[in-house]
Motif scaffolding. Sequence first.
Motif, PDB file in Angstrom:
ATOM      1  N   SER A   2      13.366   9.049  13.595  1.00 46.83           N
ATOM      2  CA  SER A   2      12.845   9.702  12.463  1.00 46.83           C
ATOM      3  C   SER A   2      13.094  11.132  12.735  1.00 46.83           C
ATOM      4  O   SER A   2      13.231  11.540  14.093  1.00 46.83           O
ATOM      5  N   THR A   3      13.123  12.322  11.839  1.00 43.38           N
ATOM      6  CA  THR A   3      13.039  13.501  12.280  1.00 43.38           C
ATOM      7  C   THR A   3      12.056  14.083  12.937  1.00 43.38           C
ATOM      8  O   THR A   3      12.070  14.809  13.929  1.00 43.38           O
ATOM      9  N   GLU A 142       4.060   9.585   9.426  1.00 40.59           N
ATOM     10  CA  GLU A 142       5.018   8.639   9.228  1.00 40.59           C
ATOM     11  C   GLU A 142       4.321   7.195   8.996  1.00 40.59           C
ATOM     12  O   GLU A 142       5.129   6.391   8.823  1.00 40.59           O
ATOM     13  N   TYR A 147       4.180   6.178   2.422  1.00 38.18           N
ATOM     14  CA  TYR A 147       5.579   6.497   2.533  1.00 38.18           C
ATOM     15  C   TYR A 147       6.212   5.367   3.015  1.00 38.18           C
ATOM     16  O   TYR A 147       7.318   5.539   3.299  1.00 38.18           O
ATOM     17  N   THR A 150       7.980   4.429   8.586  1.00 35.68           N
ATOM     18  CA  THR A 150       9.258   4.872   9.218  1.00 35.68           C
ATOM     19  C   THR A 150       9.378   4.284  10.782  1.00 35.68           C
ATOM     20  O   THR A 150       8.540   3.680  11.313  1.00 35.68           O
ATOM     21  N   PRO A 151      10.749   4.510  11.175  1.00 37.68           N
ATOM     22  CA  PRO A 151      10.532   4.234  12.682  1.00 37.68           C
ATOM     23  C   PRO A 151       9.652   4.981  13.556  1.00 37.68           C
ATOM     24  O   PRO A 151       9.009   4.436  14.453  1.00 37.68           O
ATOM     25  N   TYR A 154       6.290   3.085  13.273  1.00 42.32           N
ATOM     26  CA  TYR A 154       6.092   2.148  14.168  1.00 42.32           C
ATOM     27  C   TYR A 154       5.635   2.478  15.590  1.00 42.32           C
ATOM     28  O   TYR A 154       4.735   2.070  16.291  1.00 42.32           O
ATOM     29  N   ARG A 173      17.004   0.234  14.130  1.00 45.21           N
ATOM     30  CA  ARG A 173      17.085  -0.436  13.202  1.00 45.21           C
ATOM     31  C   ARG A 173      18.541  -1.016  13.364  1.00 45.21           C
ATOM     32  O   ARG A 173      19.684  -0.337  13.479  1.00 45.21           O
ATOM     33  N   GLN A 211       6.603  -3.088   7.232  1.00 43.93           N
ATOM     34  CA  GLN A 211       7.349  -2.814   5.945  1.00 43.93           C
ATOM     35  C   GLN A 211       8.036  -4.216   5.407  1.00 43.93           C
ATOM     36  O   GLN A 211       8.572  -4.877   6.166  1.00 43.93           O
ATOM     37  N   ASP A 214      11.414  -5.214   6.548  1.00 39.71           N
ATOM     38  CA  ASP A 214      11.743  -5.137   7.838  1.00 39.71           C
ATOM     39  C   ASP A 214      11.534  -6.649   8.600  1.00 39.71           C
ATOM     40  O   ASP A 214      10.235  -7.003   8.193  1.00 39.71           O
TER      41      ASP A 214
END
Length: 312
Positions: A2-3, A142, A147, A150-151, A154, A173, A211, A214
């Motif tokens: 992620s960012t 995150e 939301y 996101t990676p 986790y 992913r 999620q 996933d």
Amino acid sequence: MSTAASLDLSRLGAPTLVDIDYEATLRRRLLAFKARWDAARVKDPTLPAFDVIDADGNPLTQFDTNAVLEQEFAHGETMIEQTINDHANALRLATAVGADLRHLAVTYKATDPLIISPATDSTAEVLESDDELRFRAQLSDEARPLYGITPGGYVWRIRKLYGDRVKDVRPLRRPGGQMDLYILGRAGDGTPAETLIGDIQGAFDGEAGSQSTDIVTVRPARIIETPAAVKLWVPNGPDPAAAVAYATTAIAALGAERHKIGETLHAQAIGAVAKSGAVRKVDVLAPLGDVSGGADGAPYISSITVSWGIDG
């Protein structure tokens, strides 16, 4: 990744609230003092002229009493300005350390510092490093259900729940909704225990843990072992023992820093950190090239050998 996870806050630098310039502060204070002194001389012409600065406020002498006092006042003013900047940095996630960082992480990011080793009768409590806490706090947003996960979410959850046993996490992913979570342990070469892999897998089984789109699989990171061997070339005379000890410690520190998933251990970096004052050059004997962890592996220095020879 992620960012938020890829953003290295340490590279941002510390913003400045107050610009600090001692020389400019001193000139400003001296000019202001001269203006007040000249106004006083208009009322009392018997006062001596204050002629120890030029038109720009630069001191012409260091021995005038008033100039010395203004130097002291200017120094005090710049110290206050530095204190303002320091306090501002203590309120920023990128620059806060120690108790200030822990306060920010808990209050604004719902991220408690992890206890790596609890206190005993003979040893003090060991907390995760500031960099580790800062990284987890940075990822906390995150992991919020609003939301989705996101990676980075986790990573945050794993390090929150198992941070005393997990040194690094790399989410990858894959096609078809596959989410592989690679785990690097804290102990030894980083190979995680099977029980740890099972615990983490269990935490993400079911819709409540991950999620719904996933398919989560927890895997151990690949450990890419390499010996590190260097030869130090020193001049005749100085005892090389100190240089050998320094190189050994420096290589170990570099290995610990690069012992993360996806990192690369550069042979050139080993030679660079091994060189100290008395060492003229360093030959890197192992590894012969860079050791890359790739997407799912972590380089690990399995042994360190430092030899030496006389140069000339």
